[in-house]
Scaffold this active site. Sequence first.
Site, short mmCIF file in Angstrom:
data_model
loop_
_atom_site.label_atom_id
_atom_site.label_comp_id
_atom_site.label_asym_id
_atom_site.label_seq_id
_atom_site.Cartn_x
_atom_site.Cartn_y
_atom_site.Cartn_z
N GLU A 1 -2.96 -8.55 6.57
CA GLU A 1 -2.16 -8.16 5.60
C GLU A 1 -2.25 -6.67 5.38
O GLU A 1 -1.50 -5.69 5.43
CB GLU A 1 -2.71 -8.75 4.08
CG GLU A 1 -2.02 -7.86 3.08
CD GLU A 1 -2.64 -8.30 1.61
OE1 GLU A 1 -3.43 -9.14 1.65
OE2 GLU A 1 -1.93 -8.01 0.62
N GLY B 1 -1.29 -16.38 -3.12
CA GLY B 1 -1.77 -16.51 -4.49
C GLY B 1 -3.46 -16.44 -4.25
O GLY B 1 -4.10 -17.36 -4.13
N TYR B 2 -3.94 -15.01 -4.44
CA TYR B 2 -5.41 -14.63 -4.24
C TYR B 2 -5.94 -14.24 -5.62
O TYR B 2 -6.79 -14.82 -6.00
CB TYR B 2 -5.34 -13.59 -3.18
CG TYR B 2 -5.60 -13.82 -1.60
CD1 TYR B 2 -4.99 -15.09 -1.11
CD2 TYR B 2 -6.18 -13.22 -0.96
CE1 TYR B 2 -5.18 -15.40 0.19
CE2 TYR B 2 -6.39 -13.55 0.57
CZ TYR B 2 -5.77 -14.55 1.02
OH TYR B 2 -5.77 -14.89 2.22
C1 LIG Z 1 1.51 -3.58 -5.83
C2 LIG Z 1 0.60 -4.51 -5.76
C3 LIG Z 1 0.96 -5.87 -5.28
C4 LIG Z 1 -0.18 -6.88 -5.47
N1 LIG Z 1 0.31 -8.19 -4.93
C5 LIG Z 1 -0.59 -9.16 -5.00
C6 LIG Z 1 -0.25 -10.67 -4.35
O1 LIG Z 1 1.00 -10.75 -3.95
N2 LIG Z 1 -1.16 -11.61 -4.41
C7 LIG Z 1 -2.43 -11.39 -4.96
O2 LIG Z 1 -3.01 -12.21 -5.09
N3 LIG Z 1 -2.77 -10.10 -5.47
C8 LIG Z 1 -2.04 -9.00 -5.43
N4 LIG Z 1 -2.19 -7.84 -5.79
C9 LIG Z 1 -3.74 -7.75 -6.50
C10 LIG Z 1 -4.50 -7.03 -5.70
O3 LIG Z 1 -5.04 -7.69 -4.73
C11 LIG Z 1 -5.76 -6.39 -6.75
O4 LIG Z 1 -5.28 -5.95 -7.99
C12 LIG Z 1 -6.81 -5.69 -6.08
O5 LIG Z 1 -7.63 -6.61 -5.28
C13 LIG Z 1 -7.94 -5.32 -7.04
O6 LIG Z 1 -8.13 -6.14 -7.98
P1 LIG Z 1 -8.13 -5.93 -9.51
O7 LIG Z 1 -6.97 -5.40 -9.87
O8 LIG Z 1 -8.83 -7.13 -10.31
O9 LIG Z 1 -9.30 -4.56 -9.79
P2 LIG Z 1 -10.94 -4.62 -10.13
O10 LIG Z 1 -11.51 -5.64 -8.78
O11 LIG Z 1 -11.01 -5.33 -11.22
O12 LIG Z 1 -11.33 -3.27 -9.76
C14 LIG Z 1 -11.24 -2.35 -10.63
C15 LIG Z 1 -11.68 -0.98 -10.20
O13 LIG Z 1 -13.00 -0.88 -9.63
C16 LIG Z 1 -13.26 -0.49 -8.48
N5 LIG Z 1 -14.09 -1.51 -7.73
C17 LIG Z 1 -14.35 -2.91 -7.82
N6 LIG Z 1 -15.36 -3.45 -6.88
C18 LIG Z 1 -15.79 -2.32 -6.45
C19 LIG Z 1 -17.06 -2.05 -5.44
N7 LIG Z 1 -17.62 -3.22 -5.27
N8 LIG Z 1 -17.30 -0.93 -5.20
C20 LIG Z 1 -16.53 0.23 -5.31
N9 LIG Z 1 -15.50 0.30 -6.54
C21 LIG Z 1 -15.15 -1.24 -6.81
C22 LIG Z 1 -12.02 -0.68 -7.78
O14 LIG Z 1 -11.83 -0.11 -6.61
C23 LIG Z 1 -11.16 -0.53 -8.83
O15 LIG Z 1 -10.86 1.03 -8.81
C24 LIG Z 1 -1.37 -6.78 -5.81
C25 LIG Z 1 -1.76 -5.60 -6.62
C26 LIG Z 1 -0.78 -4.41 -6.62
C27 LIG Z 1 -0.97 -3.26 -7.07
#
Ligand SMILES: Cc1cc2nc3c(=O)[nH]c(=O)nc-3n(C[C@H](O)[C@H](O)[C@H](O)COP(=O)(O)OP(=O)(O)OC[C@H]3O[C@@H](n4cnc5c(N)ncnc54)[C@H](O)[C@@H]3O)c2cc1C
Length: 394
Positions: free
Chosen positions: A248, A131-132
Amino acid sequence: MDTLDLFREQTRQWLLANAPKSMLVPPSSVDELCWGGRKTTYPPDVTRWLDVMAERGWTAPTWPKPYGGGGLTKAEAKVLTQEMAKLRLRQPLVGCGLTMIGPLLLQEGSEDLKRTHLPPIVHGRVRWCQGYSEPGAGSDLAGLQTRAVLDGDDYVITGQKIWTSYADKADWMFILVRTDPDARKQQGITFLLMDMDSPGVSVKPIRLISGSSPFCETFLDHVRVPRSQVVGRVNGGWAMAKALLGHERTMIADFFKDRMPGNPLLKLARRYLSGSETRIADPIVRDRITQVDMDQACLELTLKRSQDGMKAGHKPGPETSIFKYYGTETNMRRRELMLSIAGPQALGWEGAGFNEHELTLTRDWLRSRGNSIEGGTSEVQLNIIAKRVLGLPD
Ligand SMILES: Cc1cc2nc3c(=O)[nH]c(=O)nc-3n(C[C@H](O)[C@H](O)[C@H](O)COP(=O)(O)OP(=O)(O)OC[C@H]3O[C@@H](n4cnc5c(N)ncnc54)[C@H](O)[C@@H]3O)c2cc1C
């Protein structure tokens, strides 16, 4: 015969005597593996294989025996892995209990937390989820808003998590919550362990482009979690969160490290490209296949070196971002290449024109698109590598 050779011989004999025959065949998908937990029923052979391996602690071979592990040395664990690979034996248990929260608890957990949570992981009785992420906190994870307020001996949690993989099948969640809203954002976070059956937890699966629903939204409405379930210090959760992300990212890269048995790219090329029965006729395809294979070999060797370091006591650091980035980008390239080789036959969704293998190619390619997002996006990994590995200025 030296001790390690003897161990090898005994291990092989034991595996042959105890592994159900159906476990000697590689699974066709991750869903055929055992993820453990109270909420899923597995075929009898899968359960039997889990039970006999867990009884010896060999689901977590190097974990200490008092916590249910096998207590094997690094060299013995390597022998076990090698003998299982020779027999093409399946892992008896997979999941983030073994690869993420277990290693973190071994590294940072109190004695009480280790004794409570590690044995059920080894035996596959409890399945964990992470739950992150939240709707407003993904890459900027430290911006998370889910609140936890101390009330007597419990934290009361209210908020929402998103993209929680397999939350609907998990028994426990490791969760990041905000315990001090006035502190700098990284300093007001606590790492807690939460029973998913607690009143106030509700889970809603999210359907993906690949057709499956591996992850969920998780809603938390005044969920009570005993303060005894804090890992590390109150408001010290950011350090725990980062340590876990190290495990992870290695795990994600590890997942893609093995060159698939029998080189499926070659098999595909022989099947779909005319004149390629012996040597692949198209030099460009030949080049691309060789490149992916070489990159995969490099990843495999680098990961082995890092794992040896970890078994010798080295904690995973920012270099794990390199593994995560390289492993997932290589896998995505491989899936793209499979698609180009099979052509329109790898663009089917359903119907008589496509066999089952071709439909899997499409779905696996679509699933691979998430590789550059899960566990932290590729852009974020590149930022970490630039700043914390290469020491480049902001
Ligand atoms: C298959 C899958 C399984 C997952 N499982 C889990 C889970 O079990 N538990 C959990 O907690 N989460 C999970 N996640 C979530 C995952 O950790 C997040 O989707 C990820 O951290 C990106 O966050 P966001 O989707 O909010 O995108 P955002 O942070 O909104 O990013 C959107 C875009 O902006 C870019 N971006 C953002 N900040 C920067 C920066 N500083 N510099 C350059 N580019 C940037 C990103 O690279 C991306 O392209 C999962 C995701 C997937 C796809």
